[in-house]
Design an enzyme around this catalytic site. Structure first.
Site, mmCIF file in Angstrom:
data_model
loop_
_atom_site.group_PDB
_atom_site.id
_atom_site.type_symbol
_atom_site.label_atom_id
_atom_site.label_comp_id
_atom_site.label_asym_id
_atom_site.label_seq_id
_atom_site.Cartn_x
_atom_site.Cartn_y
_atom_site.Cartn_z
ATOM 1 N N ASP A 1 148.716 -4.246 70.217
ATOM 2 C CA ASP A 1 148.174 -2.896 70.356
ATOM 3 C C ASP A 1 146.817 -2.883 69.654
ATOM 4 O O ASP A 1 146.750 -2.918 68.425
ATOM 5 C CB ASP A 1 149.133 -1.887 69.721
ATOM 6 C CG ASP A 1 148.601 -0.462 69.757
ATOM 7 O OD1 ASP A 1 147.492 -0.234 70.291
ATOM 8 O OD2 ASP A 1 149.302 0.436 69.246
ATOM 9 N N THR B 1 131.703 -0.259 81.467
ATOM 10 C CA THR B 1 131.761 0.412 82.758
ATOM 11 C C THR B 1 130.459 1.092 83.149
ATOM 12 O O THR B 1 129.643 1.454 82.286
ATOM 13 C CB THR B 1 132.881 1.477 82.715
ATOM 14 O OG1 THR B 1 132.878 2.257 83.913
ATOM 15 C CG2 THR B 1 132.671 2.439 81.551
ATOM 16 N N TYR C 1 136.170 9.618 79.610
ATOM 17 C CA TYR C 1 136.298 8.172 79.785
ATOM 18 C C TYR C 1 134.960 7.483 79.551
ATOM 19 O O TYR C 1 134.870 6.525 78.773
ATOM 20 C CB TYR C 1 136.822 7.867 81.185
ATOM 21 C CG TYR C 1 136.710 6.408 81.576
ATOM 22 C CD1 TYR C 1 137.523 5.442 80.988
ATOM 23 C CD2 TYR C 1 135.787 5.996 82.538
ATOM 24 C CE1 TYR C 1 137.415 4.107 81.345
ATOM 25 C CE2 TYR C 1 135.677 4.656 82.900
ATOM 26 C CZ TYR C 1 136.488 3.721 82.301
ATOM 27 O OH TYR C 1 136.371 2.397 82.656
ATOM 28 N N LYS D 1 133.968 4.955 76.400
ATOM 29 C CA LYS D 1 133.542 3.584 76.685
ATOM 30 C C LYS D 1 132.157 3.316 76.099
ATOM 31 O O LYS D 1 131.906 2.230 75.563
ATOM 32 C CB LYS D 1 133.549 3.327 78.190
ATOM 33 C CG LYS D 1 134.947 3.233 78.801
ATOM 34 C CD LYS D 1 135.742 2.039 78.293
ATOM 35 C CE LYS D 1 135.208 0.730 78.830
ATOM 36 N NZ LYS D 1 136.041 -0.434 78.405
#
Length: 306
Positions: A44, A117, A141, A145
């Site tokens: 994790d 991304t 998101y 990122k």
């Protein structure tokens, strides 16, 4: 570019059960590189103590075996719409986790590649985004990122941040598989024709990332997608063609007609200029890659027979 002849490359791949991670592990193993592959069940990345222990153990193994060690982070929270309300979890996986991996890698003398991304950009450009163009994400998101990119570079100045876009692969859920399922169940499919980007096959992305690792270049930001660009409508018509279906069954529509919780970039094309300027190999055109993906993994992209 090739690896230094005196260096065996060892990889620690996080997110190894995902689309890209799976192909990274396969490609690295095919090169004969030792790979430690961990998915979220094994590591994790939001658990700082677990990250430090895993990276230290990996680094000890590299030192004992000899060679060069690199952490490749392909783990991410990618549920773009869910991130709008699940902000803490998205930040934990996309920002805090990469920071912890980068800090541990730097502290252990390891290299680092972090996958990011196109969503870090505002999506309002009219030409491909360069690596140093101003960012401006419009979704949670994208913001998490971007903060992950910044955290990685602060914790590990020698790290490589690699942005990609419109990813699909044989493993996991993705746009290609969704469209293949709809082709089998609907007479027509309406797909947005006002969002533009570069569909990118994970097998090609994996090969590119491993070339970057082998080249052992100074740290920086890179863009890596298959070449050319299209819209989701154009991409879907190509998918139908690969399925042997009539592309005319795909109908164009607009983003306004299909509102989503998270805004999507209207323009997501990433420039390969920095990549090619470094002597790295540009990826093949997206349409050619899609045909290759179906040739290699047609059964994985088609819906299971009922």
């Amino acid at each position: 570019m090739t690896a230094r002849p005196d260096a065996v490359v060892h990889l620690l791949v996080t997110g190894a059960r995902g689309q890209l991670g799976t192909d990274l592990v396969r490609a690295a193993t095919g090169r004969g590189w030792p790979v430690t592959a961990v998915g979220s069940r094994e590591l994790d990345i939001t658990d700082a103590d677990a990250v430090r222990a895993a990276v230290l153990a990996f680094a000890d193994g590299v030192r004992a075996a000899g060679g060069r060690g690199v952490v490749v982070n392909a783990a991410a929270y990618t549920a773009v719409d869910a991130a709008e309300t699940d902000q803490d979890r998205a930040a934990a996986v996309n920002t805090a986790g990469p920071r912890q991996l980068a800090a541990a890698a730097a502290g252990s003398g390891l290299g680092m590649v972090h996958v990011s991304t196109d969503y870090v950009f505002p999506g309002d450009a009219d030409r491909p985004y360069e690596v140093d163009d101003p960012t401006g994400p419009s979704s949670v998101y994208g913001r998490t990122k971007l903060e992950g990119e910044q955290a990685v570079r602060e914790a590990h100045p020698g790290a490589h941040v690699v942005r990609t876009a419109w990813v699909y692969g044989a493993g996991g859920a993705n746009f290609v598989k969704t469209m293949a399922r709809l082709e089998a169940t609907r007479d027509t499919v309406s797909v947005v024709d006002d969002q533009r980007g570069s569909p990118s096959w994970t097998a090609d992305l994996a090969a590119g990332l491993l070339e970057l690792v082998a080249a052992n270049l100074p740290g920086g930001v890179w863009h890596l997608t298959n070449g050319g660009d299209t819209t989701w409508f154009g991409f879907t018509r190509a998918i139908f063609a690969e399925l042997g279906a009539d592309p005319e069954r795909v109908l164009p529509t607009t983003t306004a007609e299909f509102p989503r919780p998270a805004p999507r970039p209207a323009y997501s094309v990433l420039s390969p200029r920095a990549w090619t300027a470094a002597g790295l190999t540009p990826l093949r055109p997206w349409r050619e890659a899609l045909s290759a993906a179906f040739a290699e993994s047609a059964a994985d992209f088609r819906p299971a027979a009922s």
